[in-house]
Design an enzyme around this catalytic site. Sequence first.
Site, PDB file in Angstrom:
ATOM      1  N   ALA A   1      40.433  25.110  -1.425  1.00  0.00           N
ATOM      2  CA  ALA A   1      40.882  24.917  -0.039  1.00  0.00           C
ATOM      3  C   ALA A   1      41.405  23.494   0.132  1.00  0.00           C
ATOM      4  N   GLY A   2      42.338  23.126  -0.744  1.00  0.00           N
ATOM      5  CA  GLY A   2      43.042  21.860  -0.580  1.00  0.00           C
ATOM      6  C   GLY A   2      44.343  22.146   0.167  1.00  0.00           C
ATOM      7  N   TYR A   3      45.355  21.322  -0.084  1.00  0.00           N
ATOM      8  CA  TYR A   3      46.622  21.465   0.647  1.00  0.00           C
ATOM      9  C   TYR A   3      47.276  22.822   0.377  1.00  0.00           C
TER      10      TYR A   3
ATOM     11  N   ASN B   1      35.925  27.825  -2.033  1.00  0.00           N
ATOM     12  CA  ASN B   1      35.987  26.369  -2.193  1.00  0.00           C
ATOM     13  C   ASN B   1      34.581  25.840  -2.449  1.00  0.00           C
TER      14      ASN B   1
ATOM     15  N   ASP C   1      48.629  20.591  -7.492  1.00  0.00           N
ATOM     16  CA  ASP C   1      48.403  19.773  -8.696  1.00  0.00           C
ATOM     17  C   ASP C   1      48.174  20.627  -9.943  1.00  0.00           C
TER      18      ASP C   1
ATOM     19  N   LYS D   1      53.767   6.540   8.502  1.00  0.00           N
ATOM     20  CA  LYS D   1      52.634   7.102   7.738  1.00  0.00           C
ATOM     21  C   LYS D   1      51.664   7.805   8.700  1.00  0.00           C
TER      22      LYS D   1
ATOM     23  N   ALA E   1      50.789  16.179  -2.027  1.00  0.00           N
ATOM     24  CA  ALA E   1      50.354  17.078  -0.954  1.00  0.00           C
ATOM     25  C   ALA E   1      51.580  17.769  -0.362  1.00  0.00           C
TER      26      ALA E   1
ATOM     27  N   VAL F   1      33.969  27.682  -8.661  1.00  0.00           N
ATOM     28  CA  VAL F   1      34.550  28.566  -9.680  1.00  0.00           C
ATOM     29  C   VAL F   1      34.147  28.021 -11.045  1.00  0.00           C
TER      30      VAL F   1
ATOM     31  N   GLU G   1      47.555   2.007  -2.622  1.00  0.00           N
ATOM     32  CA  GLU G   1      46.980   2.262  -1.292  1.00  0.00           C
ATOM     33  C   GLU G   1      45.525   1.800  -1.238  1.00  0.00           C
TER      34      GLU G   1
HETATM   35  P1  FAD Z   1      43.544  19.504  -3.603  1.00  0.00           P
HETATM   36  O1  FAD Z   1      44.041  19.052  -2.300  1.00  0.00           O
HETATM   37  O2  FAD Z   1      42.965  18.508  -4.543  1.00  0.00           O
HETATM   38  O3  FAD Z   1      42.464  20.663  -3.334  1.00  0.00           O
HETATM   39  C1  FAD Z   1      41.737  21.297  -4.350  1.00  0.00           C
HETATM   40  C2  FAD Z   1      40.536  21.994  -3.705  1.00  0.00           C
HETATM   41  O4  FAD Z   1      39.866  22.771  -4.706  1.00  0.00           O
HETATM   42  C3  FAD Z   1      39.497  21.017  -3.154  1.00  0.00           C
HETATM   43  O5  FAD Z   1      39.068  21.440  -1.884  1.00  0.00           O
HETATM   44  C4  FAD Z   1      38.348  21.093  -4.180  1.00  0.00           C
HETATM   45  O6  FAD Z   1      37.069  20.852  -3.600  1.00  0.00           O
HETATM   46  C5  FAD Z   1      38.466  22.540  -4.648  1.00  0.00           C
HETATM   47  N1  FAD Z   1      37.920  22.772  -5.974  1.00  0.00           N
HETATM   48  C6  FAD Z   1      38.160  22.059  -7.097  1.00  0.00           C
HETATM   49  N2  FAD Z   1      37.502  22.597  -8.148  1.00  0.00           N
HETATM   50  C7  FAD Z   1      36.843  23.681  -7.666  1.00  0.00           C
HETATM   51  C8  FAD Z   1      36.005  24.669  -8.265  1.00  0.00           C
HETATM   52  N3  FAD Z   1      35.729  24.651  -9.567  1.00  0.00           N
HETATM   53  N4  FAD Z   1      35.489  25.644  -7.481  1.00  0.00           N
HETATM   54  C9  FAD Z   1      35.771  25.680  -6.143  1.00  0.00           C
HETATM   55  N5  FAD Z   1      36.568  24.781  -5.527  1.00  0.00           N
HETATM   56  C10 FAD Z   1      37.099  23.797  -6.278  1.00  0.00           C
HETATM   57  N6  FAD Z   1      50.346  13.193  -1.696  1.00  0.00           N
HETATM   58  C11 FAD Z   1      51.286  13.103  -0.725  1.00  0.00           C
HETATM   59  O7  FAD Z   1      52.195  13.954  -0.671  1.00  0.00           O
HETATM   60  N7  FAD Z   1      51.270  12.101   0.210  1.00  0.00           N
HETATM   61  C12 FAD Z   1      50.285  11.161   0.229  1.00  0.00           C
HETATM   62  O8  FAD Z   1      50.294  10.276   1.096  1.00  0.00           O
HETATM   63  C13 FAD Z   1      49.266  11.225  -0.767  1.00  0.00           C
HETATM   64  N8  FAD Z   1      48.272  10.330  -0.749  1.00  0.00           N
HETATM   65  C14 FAD Z   1      47.269  10.438  -1.683  1.00  0.00           C
HETATM   66  C15 FAD Z   1      46.242   9.490  -1.641  1.00  0.00           C
HETATM   67  C16 FAD Z   1      45.221   9.556  -2.571  1.00  0.00           C
HETATM   68  C17 FAD Z   1      44.117   8.546  -2.503  1.00  0.00           C
HETATM   69  C18 FAD Z   1      45.231  10.579  -3.563  1.00  0.00           C
HETATM   70  C19 FAD Z   1      44.110  10.676  -4.596  1.00  0.00           C
HETATM   71  C20 FAD Z   1      46.246  11.504  -3.628  1.00  0.00           C
HETATM   72  C21 FAD Z   1      47.281  11.449  -2.681  1.00  0.00           C
HETATM   73  N9  FAD Z   1      48.340  12.362  -2.688  1.00  0.00           N
HETATM   74  C22 FAD Z   1      49.317  12.280  -1.735  1.00  0.00           C
HETATM   75  C23 FAD Z   1      48.374  13.457  -3.675  1.00  0.00           C
HETATM   76  C24 FAD Z   1      47.794  14.734  -3.021  1.00  0.00           C
HETATM   77  O9  FAD Z   1      46.563  14.446  -2.413  1.00  0.00           O
HETATM   78  C25 FAD Z   1      47.593  15.876  -4.020  1.00  0.00           C
HETATM   79  O10 FAD Z   1      48.791  16.102  -4.711  1.00  0.00           O
HETATM   80  C26 FAD Z   1      47.153  17.136  -3.257  1.00  0.00           C
HETATM   81  O11 FAD Z   1      45.848  16.956  -2.758  1.00  0.00           O
HETATM   82  C27 FAD Z   1      47.194  18.381  -4.152  1.00  0.00           C
HETATM   83  O12 FAD Z   1      46.833  19.497  -3.384  1.00  0.00           O
HETATM   84  P2  FAD Z   1      46.141  20.747  -4.064  1.00  0.00           P
HETATM   85  O13 FAD Z   1      46.079  21.822  -3.033  1.00  0.00           O
HETATM   86  O14 FAD Z   1      46.780  21.059  -5.358  1.00  0.00           O
HETATM   87  O15 FAD Z   1      44.662  20.263  -4.437  1.00  0.00           O
HETATM   88  P1  NAD Z   2      50.298   8.088 -11.013  1.00  0.00           P
HETATM   89  O1  NAD Z   2      50.356   8.871 -12.271  1.00  0.00           O
HETATM   90  O2  NAD Z   2      51.417   8.231 -10.060  1.00  0.00           O
HETATM   91  O3  NAD Z   2      50.158   6.530 -11.343  1.00  0.00           O
HETATM   92  C1  NAD Z   2      49.295   6.088 -12.369  1.00  0.00           C
HETATM   93  C2  NAD Z   2      49.678   4.676 -12.773  1.00  0.00           C
HETATM   94  O4  NAD Z   2      48.733   4.233 -13.749  1.00  0.00           O
HETATM   95  C3  NAD Z   2      51.056   4.597 -13.393  1.00  0.00           C
HETATM   96  O5  NAD Z   2      51.785   3.554 -12.785  1.00  0.00           O
HETATM   97  C4  NAD Z   2      50.762   4.319 -14.871  1.00  0.00           C
HETATM   98  O6  NAD Z   2      51.770   3.530 -15.481  1.00  0.00           O
HETATM   99  C5  NAD Z   2      49.440   3.555 -14.776  1.00  0.00           C
HETATM  100  N1  NAD Z   2      48.655   3.620 -16.018  1.00  0.00           N
HETATM  101  C6  NAD Z   2      48.483   4.693 -16.827  1.00  0.00           C
HETATM  102  N2  NAD Z   2      47.722   4.340 -17.892  1.00  0.00           N
HETATM  103  C7  NAD Z   2      47.397   3.022 -17.740  1.00  0.00           C
HETATM  104  C8  NAD Z   2      46.607   2.115 -18.490  1.00  0.00           C
HETATM  105  N3  NAD Z   2      46.005   2.467 -19.636  1.00  0.00           N
HETATM  106  N4  NAD Z   2      46.457   0.850 -18.014  1.00  0.00           N
HETATM  107  C9  NAD Z   2      47.039   0.475 -16.841  1.00  0.00           C
HETATM  108  N5  NAD Z   2      47.815   1.296 -16.108  1.00  0.00           N
HETATM  109  C10 NAD Z   2      47.970   2.568 -16.531  1.00  0.00           C
HETATM  110  O7  NAD Z   2      48.886   8.473 -10.324  1.00  0.00           O
HETATM  111  P2  NAD Z   2      48.428   8.267  -8.816  1.00  0.00           P
HETATM  112  O8  NAD Z   2      48.812   6.939  -8.295  1.00  0.00           O
HETATM  113  O9  NAD Z   2      46.994   8.640  -8.792  1.00  0.00           O
HETATM  114  O10 NAD Z   2      49.260   9.360  -8.024  1.00  0.00           O
HETATM  115  C11 NAD Z   2      49.034  10.747  -8.303  1.00  0.00           C
HETATM  116  C12 NAD Z   2      50.000  11.585  -7.481  1.00  0.00           C
HETATM  117  O11 NAD Z   2      49.659  11.491  -6.101  1.00  0.00           O
HETATM  118  C13 NAD Z   2      51.442  11.120  -7.613  1.00  0.00           C
HETATM  119  O12 NAD Z   2      52.274  12.224  -7.609  1.00  0.00           O
HETATM  120  C14 NAD Z   2      51.673  10.305  -6.352  1.00  0.00           C
HETATM  121  O13 NAD Z   2      53.022  10.341  -5.925  1.00  0.00           O
HETATM  122  C15 NAD Z   2      50.761  11.009  -5.359  1.00  0.00           C
HETATM  123  N6  NAD Z   2      50.319  10.057  -4.329  1.00  0.00           N
HETATM  124  C16 NAD Z   2      51.161   9.858  -3.289  1.00  0.00           C
HETATM  125  C17 NAD Z   2      50.804   8.942  -2.317  1.00  0.00           C
HETATM  126  C18 NAD Z   2      51.736   8.726  -1.166  1.00  0.00           C
HETATM  127  O14 NAD Z   2      52.758   9.406  -1.081  1.00  0.00           O
HETATM  128  N7  NAD Z   2      51.435   7.817  -0.246  1.00  0.00           N
HETATM  129  C19 NAD Z   2      49.591   8.242  -2.411  1.00  0.00           C
HETATM  130  C20 NAD Z   2      48.758   8.477  -3.505  1.00  0.00           C
HETATM  131  C21 NAD Z   2      49.142   9.391  -4.477  1.00  0.00           C
END
Ligand code: FAD
Ligand code: NAD
Length: 397
Positions: free
Chosen positions: A12-14, A38, A297, A373, A313, A82, A170
Amino acid sequence: MSSIPKIVILGAGYGGVLTSLRLQKELNYNEADVTLVNKHDYHYITTHLHMPAAGTDHPDNARVSISKLIDEFKIDFVKSTVVQIRPQDRKVILEDGTLSYDYLIIALGGESETFGIPGMAENAFTIRSINSVRLIREHIEYQFARYKREPHRTDYLTFVVGGAGFTGIEFIGELADRVPDLCKQFDVDRSLVKIINVEAAPSALPGFDPELVEYAMEVLRKKGVTFRIGTAIKECTADGVIVGEGEEIKSQTVIWSGGVRGNRLIEEAGFETMRGRVKVDEHLRAPGHENIYVLGDNSLMFNPEGRPYPPTAQIAMQQGVNCAHNLVASIRNQSLKPFSFSNKGTVASLGKGEAIGMAFGKKYKGRMAAWLKKAIDLRYLFIIGGIPLVLRKGKFL
Ligand code: FAD
Ligand code: NAD
């Protein structure tokens, strides 16, 4: 297949929430039996997790109860983990039961990718869930308390963030905002606290607009962040990290944001994957499985230039909508719609009142980007929970 098809949504993610919400809207009564699984009874807003991780917000503000999002008369919610997916039997094994399905949607989200760096999985923290960010927040405070008892241990006050992707950037923006409060609370001289962001690539935010990257680094440097760009972390130990050609940075707090991979359950189920992600067809289905959709993801899709879309997301949400449409179409024997990603841009926060972004073909920075944002976050709350959720949670985002 039984007369009423069984649809099981994992995660139950995005992706999972958007699929569920669309299905409950589009399916007619008794057209399908939908179950959402979930591991928690809440949905977490991953895009907000960097704030509770640093302690600039409370973890509760980054989660929403699933019962407040879905209509439980239309969708059965099962809180469970799961443990195995068995495509050959059309079954999913949960920690406390088994579900069978006619259609399966895999949206279990990503896992941290450590690339086999020794000690990383064992010694570093990751920003991935409510539980993981609670741990980081408590741990950071504890380091300040420990330092007061052992003032020679300045490594307690050194915070290393591995990776300057969007997650790392961030998070350090928030941490840099939090540090002055912690210094005040624990009577610590600010100059003793180090926030070090280590990035292997030649630039922070590799591939993003260079002017905005420079702006972001300048904002963060002014807040006290040190960048080690073009420096790879080679090892993580209980005492810190080894970088570059063997230099040790002593730290009791390493946050790893170096990359994301798909969920290991997918590989274990026998699907062909690249770093745990399934290369889905144009309708978001796993190759060779017409009844299995893979989202967010967990999926891998390529842009028209042949480069993989980053896991976000934004794409997970759009896939959820498309997947629900195709599930309804399949049940009604109608033709499926290919998925096409509409990129709205990227906006990343740099802490309070500061952000950078590329959206609608324009660059944004500073307050304007921070406002954008916030608007994106509010829009998400509106999509999943309407005005009531915006009013309840919006003020915190
Ligand atoms: P998720 O949102 O990760 O959801 C997965 C769900 O599955 C969760 O609820 C989890 O609890 C559940 N789950 C996992 N394993 C199991 C299991 N075995 N059994 C039951 N349930 C389980 N992307 C953007 O587009 N814009 C942003 O600004 C942005 N900011 C981010 C900031 C941070 C700090 C991080 C870490 C990521 C960010 N991302 C952003 C990336 C984005 O969050 C992910 O790409 C997105 O969450 C993926 O969605 P999803 O549905 O694939 O999985
Ligand atoms: P990422 O893969 O985008 O970035 C990981 C970074 O770690 C890269 O710059 C890489 O060069 C570096 N790295 C890898 N191995 C390393 C090492 N051994 N030593 C030092 N640096 C190393 O991962 P993320 O930042 O977690 O983002 C994951 C996804 O979530 C991406 O698709 C991103 O666009 C998305 N996201 C989006 C937002 C937003 O839109 N505001 C915010 C957070 C995450």
